[in-house]
Design a protein around this motif. Structure first.
Motif, mmCIF file in Angstrom:
data_model
loop_
_atom_site.group_PDB
_atom_site.id
_atom_site.type_symbol
_atom_site.label_atom_id
_atom_site.label_comp_id
_atom_site.label_asym_id
_atom_site.label_seq_id
_atom_site.Cartn_x
_atom_site.Cartn_y
_atom_site.Cartn_z
ATOM 1 N N UNK A 5 0.834 -1.200 0.000
ATOM 2 C CA UNK A 5 0.000 0.000 0.000
ATOM 3 C C UNK A 5 0.872 1.254 0.000
ATOM 4 N N UNK A 6 1.954 1.244 0.786
ATOM 5 C CA UNK A 6 2.845 2.396 0.836
ATOM 6 C C UNK A 6 3.529 2.615 -0.513
ATOM 7 N N UNK A 13 0.758 8.899 -5.458
ATOM 8 C CA UNK A 13 0.390 10.082 -4.693
ATOM 9 C C UNK A 13 -1.103 10.154 -4.406
ATOM 10 N N UNK A 14 -1.794 9.041 -4.597
ATOM 11 C CA UNK A 14 -3.244 8.984 -4.401
ATOM 12 C C UNK A 14 -3.574 9.060 -2.913
ATOM 13 N N UNK A 15 -4.370 10.062 -2.537
ATOM 14 C CA UNK A 15 -4.713 10.275 -1.128
ATOM 15 C C UNK A 15 -5.545 9.125 -0.568
ATOM 16 N N UNK A 16 -6.394 8.521 -1.385
ATOM 17 C CA UNK A 16 -7.191 7.383 -0.914
ATOM 18 C C UNK A 16 -6.292 6.206 -0.546
ATOM 19 N N UNK A 17 -5.222 6.017 -1.294
ATOM 20 C CA UNK A 17 -4.272 4.952 -0.978
ATOM 21 C C UNK A 17 -3.572 5.244 0.336
ATOM 22 N N UNK A 18 -3.231 6.517 0.570
ATOM 23 C CA UNK A 18 -2.594 6.894 1.829
ATOM 24 C C UNK A 18 -3.550 6.657 3.001
#
Length: 47
Positions: A5-6, A13-18
């Motif tokens: 995931x990281x 740079x996808x905020x949902x992934x963060x």
């Protein structure tokens, strides 16, 4: 799963992934404490 995931977040740079990464990280930290408490109750049952 956290590493994957990281890496996806770093690449996209996808905020949902963060946010998913942070949620998984939080769940990962909560599990060991609960497991230790369960073991303590088995060793010393509350009557």
């Amino acid at each position: 799963m956290l590493d994957f995931t990281w890496k996806v977040f770093k690449e996209t740079g996808n905020i949902d992934t963060y946010l998913l990464f942070k949620e998984l990280e939080k769940e990962n930290q909560e599990i060991p404490g609960d497991y230790d408490e369960e073991l303590a109750e088995v060793d010393f049952p509350i009557s």
